[in-house]
Design a protein around this motif. Structure first.
Motif, PDB file in Angstrom:
ATOM      1  N   TRP A 155      -3.764   1.707 -12.055  1.00 46.65           N
ATOM      2  CA  TRP A 155      -4.042   3.134 -11.894  1.00 46.65           C
ATOM      3  C   TRP A 155      -3.395   3.968 -12.997  1.00 46.65           C
ATOM      4  O   TRP A 155      -4.039   4.810 -13.616  1.00 46.65           O
ATOM      5  CB  TRP A 155      -3.536   3.611 -10.536  1.00 46.65           C
ATOM      6  N   SER A 156      -2.113   3.720 -13.277  1.00 49.38           N
ATOM      7  CA  SER A 156      -1.339   4.609 -14.149  1.00 49.38           C
ATOM      8  C   SER A 156      -1.490   4.307 -15.627  1.00 49.38           C
ATOM      9  O   SER A 156      -1.232   5.167 -16.464  1.00 49.38           O
ATOM     10  CB  SER A 156       0.151   4.530 -13.779  1.00 49.38           C
ATOM     11  N   ALA A 157      -1.861   3.068 -15.979  1.00 49.21           N
ATOM     12  CA  ALA A 157      -1.929   2.699 -17.396  1.00 49.21           C
ATOM     13  C   ALA A 157      -3.230   3.136 -18.059  1.00 49.21           C
ATOM     14  O   ALA A 157      -3.357   3.021 -19.277  1.00 49.21           O
ATOM     15  CB  ALA A 157      -1.767   1.186 -17.543  1.00 49.21           C
ATOM     16  N   ARG A 158      -4.175   3.650 -17.278  1.00 57.78           N
ATOM     17  CA  ARG A 158      -5.452   4.074 -17.848  1.00 57.78           C
ATOM     18  C   ARG A 158      -5.232   5.178 -18.883  1.00 57.78           C
ATOM     19  O   ARG A 158      -4.619   6.200 -18.599  1.00 57.78           O
ATOM     20  CB  ARG A 158      -6.378   4.593 -16.751  1.00 57.78           C
ATOM     21  N   GLY A 159      -5.721   4.942 -20.091  1.00 58.96           N
ATOM     22  CA  GLY A 159      -5.587   5.930 -21.148  1.00 58.96           C
ATOM     23  C   GLY A 159      -4.223   5.973 -21.798  1.00 58.96           C
ATOM     24  O   GLY A 159      -3.985   6.797 -22.682  1.00 58.96           O
ATOM     25  N   LEU A 177       0.830  -1.196   0.000  1.00 61.41           N
ATOM     26  CA  LEU A 177       0.000   0.000   0.000  1.00 61.41           C
ATOM     27  C   LEU A 177       0.869   1.252   0.000  1.00 61.41           C
ATOM     28  O   LEU A 177       0.628   2.198  -0.767  1.00 61.41           O
ATOM     29  CB  LEU A 177      -0.921  -0.016   1.222  1.00 61.41           C
ATOM     30  N   THR A 178       1.901   1.255   0.841  1.00 58.24           N
ATOM     31  CA  THR A 178       2.766   2.429   0.947  1.00 58.24           C
ATOM     32  C   THR A 178       3.538   2.667  -0.345  1.00 58.24           C
ATOM     33  O   THR A 178       3.697   3.812  -0.793  1.00 58.24           O
ATOM     34  CB  THR A 178       3.747   2.258   2.127  1.00 58.24           C
ATOM     35  N   GLN A 179       4.017   1.592  -0.980  1.00 55.19           N
ATOM     36  CA  GLN A 179       4.766   1.767  -2.220  1.00 55.19           C
ATOM     37  C   GLN A 179       3.860   2.177  -3.377  1.00 55.19           C
ATOM     38  O   GLN A 179       4.301   2.882  -4.295  1.00 55.19           O
ATOM     39  CB  GLN A 179       5.536   0.490  -2.556  1.00 55.19           C
ATOM     40  N   THR A 180       2.592   1.801  -3.336  1.00 56.56           N
ATOM     41  CA  THR A 180       1.649   2.303  -4.328  1.00 56.56           C
ATOM     42  C   THR A 180       1.480   3.809  -4.176  1.00 56.56           C
ATOM     43  O   THR A 180       1.484   4.563  -5.166  1.00 56.56           O
ATOM     44  CB  THR A 180       0.284   1.598  -4.186  1.00 56.56           C
ATOM     45  N   VAL A 181       1.347   4.267  -2.933  1.00 58.73           N
ATOM     46  CA  VAL A 181       1.283   5.711  -2.678  1.00 58.73           C
ATOM     47  C   VAL A 181       2.561   6.391  -3.153  1.00 58.73           C
ATOM     48  O   VAL A 181       2.525   7.489  -3.726  1.00 58.73           O
ATOM     49  CB  VAL A 181       1.042   5.974  -1.177  1.00 58.73           C
ATOM     50  N   THR A 184       2.219  -4.407  -5.618  1.00 58.63           N
ATOM     51  CA  THR A 184       2.401  -3.000  -5.979  1.00 58.63           C
ATOM     52  C   THR A 184       2.287  -2.801  -7.481  1.00 58.63           C
ATOM     53  O   THR A 184       1.666  -1.839  -7.954  1.00 58.63           O
ATOM     54  CB  THR A 184       3.773  -2.497  -5.492  1.00 58.63           C
ATOM     55  N   GLY A 185       2.895  -3.715  -8.245  1.00 62.49           N
ATOM     56  CA  GLY A 185       2.847  -3.594  -9.697  1.00 62.49           C
ATOM     57  C   GLY A 185       1.432  -3.644 -10.241  1.00 62.49           C
ATOM     58  O   GLY A 185       1.057  -2.878 -11.135  1.00 62.49           O
ATOM     59  N   VAL A 186       0.616  -4.551  -9.711  1.00 65.30           N
ATOM     60  CA  VAL A 186      -0.780  -4.651 -10.159  1.00 65.30           C
ATOM     61  C   VAL A 186      -1.517  -3.343  -9.863  1.00 65.30           C
ATOM     62  O   VAL A 186      -2.240  -2.806 -10.720  1.00 65.30           O
ATOM     63  CB  VAL A 186      -1.480  -5.840  -9.469  1.00 65.30           C
TER      64      VAL A 186
END
Length: 291
Positions: free
Chosen positions: A201-205, A74-78, A194-196
């Motif tokens: 989140w970031s690959a959208r669009g 969770l922290t590394q996703t943030v 974290t990768g998932v």
């Protein structure tokens, strides 16, 4: 845990720092022209894919470490989301040294308070030399500019927030990996989860752009992914054998390797200030060995 760090552990962490500099050079090089987030997402995806392939062959971490894996993921996703915001407001050359130089100092201060792990005087000196050298890289890289002053101030705030998150997940993992009994599997579960999350989140669009970059730079995903996974995995293994703060600082010698890669392979000009900063980092690494 204030005994001298064994030479093999220092050598392994320096190797991890080289791996860290390698994947950052891949992001910064030709692959990173345009949106720097695209190569970063590919590298994160590569680490997650490598973890997914290798995890079935490894023993699972001990149950006591799973809350730490969840908290670290969770922290590394943030962390990655803050990193995105940081790079949207400022340059990598401004933000990266600020993040990497501040985080180990925070770890050194708060790890002693929270986990009761204290450094010797010589190890504190080594931490300060390494962090001072990294922050000196920031000063050496700065150029007077009237462009986007508010953006740079925002980038500084985001970079400092990111440094706090780096320090937080470093302390979480320093405690968690020692409970895992399986440093490699512990690391890979974090990278997979974290990768998932980051890719969702970031690959959208950006799927078309990511696919185009993956075709143009076919080594970015596998080499970058394995490099980032190996770099952090080695660091976590080292934290089972040496103080977390000392390893966190020693890992930031990646800036030293990044400077050498930039000069030798990316043909960047390395001025006197960056050379002096690199010297401070090198002195810190030597001091850590002698501490």
């Amino acid at each position: 845990m204030t005994a001298a760090i064994p030479l093999p552990v220092i050598a392994a962490v320096l190797g991890a720092a080289l791996l860290h500099a390698t994947w950052n050079a891949l992001v910064k090089g030709r692959a990173g022209q345009g949106d720097p987030l695209l190569p970063t997402v590919l590298v994160v995806a590569g680490g997650a894919l490598a973890s997914a392939v290798l995890l079935p062959f490894l023993a699972a971490p001990q149950p006591a470490s799973w809350p730490f894996i969840a908290a670290s993921s969770l922290t590394q996703t943030v962390y990655y989301l803050l990193l995105i915001a940081t790079y949207q407001h400022g340059d990598m050359s401004h933000a990266y040294p600020l993040m990497r130089g501040t985080a180990p100092l925070l770890v050194a201060v708060f790890n002693g308070i929270l986990l009761g792990e204290h450094l010797s005087g010589a190890q504190w000196l080594a931490v300060c030399l390494i962090c001072g050298g990294v922050l000196a890289m920031l000063l050496a890289a700065r150029r007077p500019s009237a462009q986007q002053p508010h953006g740079q101030r925002r980038a500084t705030l985001f970079a400092l927030a990111t440094a706090c998150v780096i320090a937080l997940y470093t302390m979480i993992d320093g405690a968690g990996v020692r409970r895992s009994g399986a440093p490699a599997a512990y690391t890979m579960w974090i990278f997979l989860l974290t990768g998932v999350a980051v890719c969702a989140w970031s690959a959208r669009g950006r799927m078309r752009a990511l696919a185009a970059l993956a075709r143009a730079r076919p080594l970015l995903l596998p080499v970058g992914g394995v490099s980032t996974l190996g770099s952090y995995g080695i660091a976590l293994w080292a934290m089972t054998l040496a103080p977390v703060a000392a390893i966190a600082a020693l890992r930031e010698t990646s800036i030293l390797f990044a400077t050498a890669i930039a000069a030798l392979f990316l043909r960047e000009r390395v001025g006197r200030g960056r050379l002096l900063a690199a010297g401070l980092i090198a002195c810190g690494a030597i001091t850590m060995r002698l501490a």
